[in-house]
Write an enzyme that holds these catalytic residues in place. Structure first.
Site, PDB file in Angstrom:
ATOM      1  N   VAL A  82       0.895  -1.250   0.091  1.00 49.69           N
ATOM      2  CA  VAL A  82       0.142  -0.141  -0.041  1.00 49.69           C
ATOM      3  C   VAL A  82       0.925   1.301  -0.032  1.00 49.69           C
ATOM      4  CG1 VAL A  82      -1.759   1.037   1.210  1.00 49.69           C
ATOM      5  CG2 VAL A  82      -1.531  -1.282   1.340  1.00 49.69           C
ATOM      6  N   GLY A  92      -6.533  12.126  -1.362  1.00 51.35           N
ATOM      7  CA  GLY A  92      -7.764  11.262  -1.445  1.00 51.35           C
ATOM      8  C   GLY A  92      -7.395  10.043  -2.126  1.00 51.35           C
ATOM      9  N   TYR A 120      -4.248   3.512   9.001  1.00 53.23           N
ATOM     10  CA  TYR A 120      -5.473   2.717   8.774  1.00 53.23           C
ATOM     11  C   TYR A 120      -6.737   2.374   9.411  1.00 53.23           C
ATOM     12  CZ  TYR A 120      -1.868   1.108   5.438  1.00 53.23           C
ATOM     13  OH  TYR A 120      -0.845   0.985   4.342  1.00 53.23           O
ATOM     14  N   PHE A 389       4.045 -10.463   6.212  1.00 46.68           N
ATOM     15  CA  PHE A 389       3.839 -10.247   4.363  1.00 46.68           C
ATOM     16  C   PHE A 389       3.606  -8.714   4.204  1.00 46.68           C
ATOM     17  CE2 PHE A 389      -0.082 -10.514   6.705  1.00 46.68           C
ATOM     18  CZ  PHE A 389      -0.860  -9.607   6.464  1.00 46.68           C
TER      19      PHE A 389
END
Length: 389
Positions: A82, A92, A120, A389
């Protein structure tokens, strides 16, 4: 205008890896690095944000599975890579990526490992599990008694074949543990192959192979060596104990470092509990309930009077609603709510690492019947994944 696209070919995947690595302040992958990274890409689960023809953001998921309280195993998405290009942050882009990814996931739940703790929560991920980093003084470490089984060392070729099969059999027992996809094992093989001192041992008990340990040993200074445990999976207490006996009695190892569950009884293995030192407690599992009704129904609950929980989900409004949770399970209802909780904090309490009462004390949620809610979501083992991961 930001457009989210699904990527499908190698050129796009390599561009995706470059954007992500740049977001992490790393350089583009070299040809040699790309040969290692490439197997971890696949169709359907790689997303990128575009401004015209420019790729400006990335995310990816891997098809996996997840153990929930009570032992059920559900489909799970492991979220990775990410990132947003540095010149396009705070516009955004990440929100658009997260909304598209979560709304199209085929899996009812996702998890990730967060580079920063503040990012998050606003996308519905809650801190659901932590680990404890420990260091063991191997020179003073004495575990009374001997092994009950047998430990054997295997070479890299045997490890490549055996470990995925063994993990599939014994690696999904504790809440928070996840299934490992082929690309994960490819990267693990490359990591083992890149460390000259990496070794793998397998434990066998009365019923056959039931645990394994992968580690590397490195010199710290002046002929003093540290063992770093890279992977540790076991089916039962005997395998766990025997593998620690092996590790703690290895010649030319002065310290051992590893990450364990918060409630791991490691300290009590040794005659002197002070040989185990906790260096840090750090977050491991960030959990996102993508399908709240399904995930509330997937786990089991403790003994308490039923509680009606109202869930609020800004990103996935289909999850909004009230759920009656009881020892018999969970169901949608129209009854008045006893407490109200955002979906990220529902993820935080889902595995039992955090309680409703703690969140209420911190003024993060409001409501009544907190003791009953705590009892319903209580667990007998703290969550732990052990798969990075």
């Amino acid at each position: 205008m930001t457009e989210i696209r699904v990527l499908s070919d190698e050129a796009q995947f390599r561009a995706h890896a470059t954007v992500f690595r740049r977001a992490m302040h790393w350089g583009p992958p070299t040809d040699e690095q790309w040969d290692v990274i490439r197997p971890s890409y696949g169709p359907d689960r790689v997303l990128a944000a575009f401004d015209g023809d420019e790729m400006i953001g990335t995310t990816q998921s891997y098809a996996s599975s997840l153990v929930v309280p009570g032992g059920a195993v559900v489909p799970h998405a492991a979220i990775s890579r990410v990132g947003v290009r540095a010149d396009r942050t705070r516009r955004g882009v990440l929100t658009a990526l997260m909304r598209e990814q979560l709304s199209t996931l085929p899996d009812p739940v996702a998890s990730l490992r967060a580079s920063e703790g503040r990012i998050y929560g606003r996308f519905g991920y809650g801190l659901a599990g932590r680990w404890r980093s420990v260091e063991i003084d191997a020179e003073r470490a004495v575990i009374p008694g001997g092994m009950t089984g047998r430990v054997r060392m295997i070479d890299a070729e045997a490890a490549d074949k055996l470990l995925p099969e063994l993990h599939e059999t014994i690696g999904l027992r504790r809440p928070g543990q996840i299934g490992r996809w082929p690309g994960w094992w490819t990267r693990a093989r490359d990591r083992r192959g890149g460390a000259d001192s990496s070794a793998t041992v397998v434990h066998s008990g009365p019923d056959g192979d039931d645990g394994f340990l992968t580690y590397k040993v490195s010199e710290v200074k002046d002929n003093r060596y540290r063992m770093s445990i890279q992977d540790f999976v076991w089916a039962g207490e005997d395998a766990w104990r025997d593998l620690w006996i092996y590790a703690s009695r290895l010649d030319l190892v002065h310290t051992i470092e590893h990450d364990v569950a918060l409630d791991d009884p490691l300290t009590w293995l040794f005659e002197d509990p002070r040989v185990v030192r906790t260096k840090d407690v750090f977050d491991e599992i960030w959990l996102r309930l993508a399908d709240v009704p399904r995930m509330l129904s997937a786990r089991t609950y403790g003994t308490a009077e039923p509680v009606v929980i109202e869930v609020r989900d800004r990103l996935l409004p289909a999850n909004d609603g009230r759920y009656r949770v009881s020892p018999d399970g969970a169901e949608r209802v129209e009854a008045p709510a006893d407490l109200v909780i955002p979906v990220d904090l529902l993820g935080a309490v889902y595995f039992g690492d955090t309680t409703f009462s703690q969140l209420a004390a911190a003024k993060r949620i409001e409501g009544t019947r907190l003791a009953d809610a705590d009892a319903l979501f209580a667990v007998d083992r703290k969550p732990y994944c052990g798969t990075f991961f």
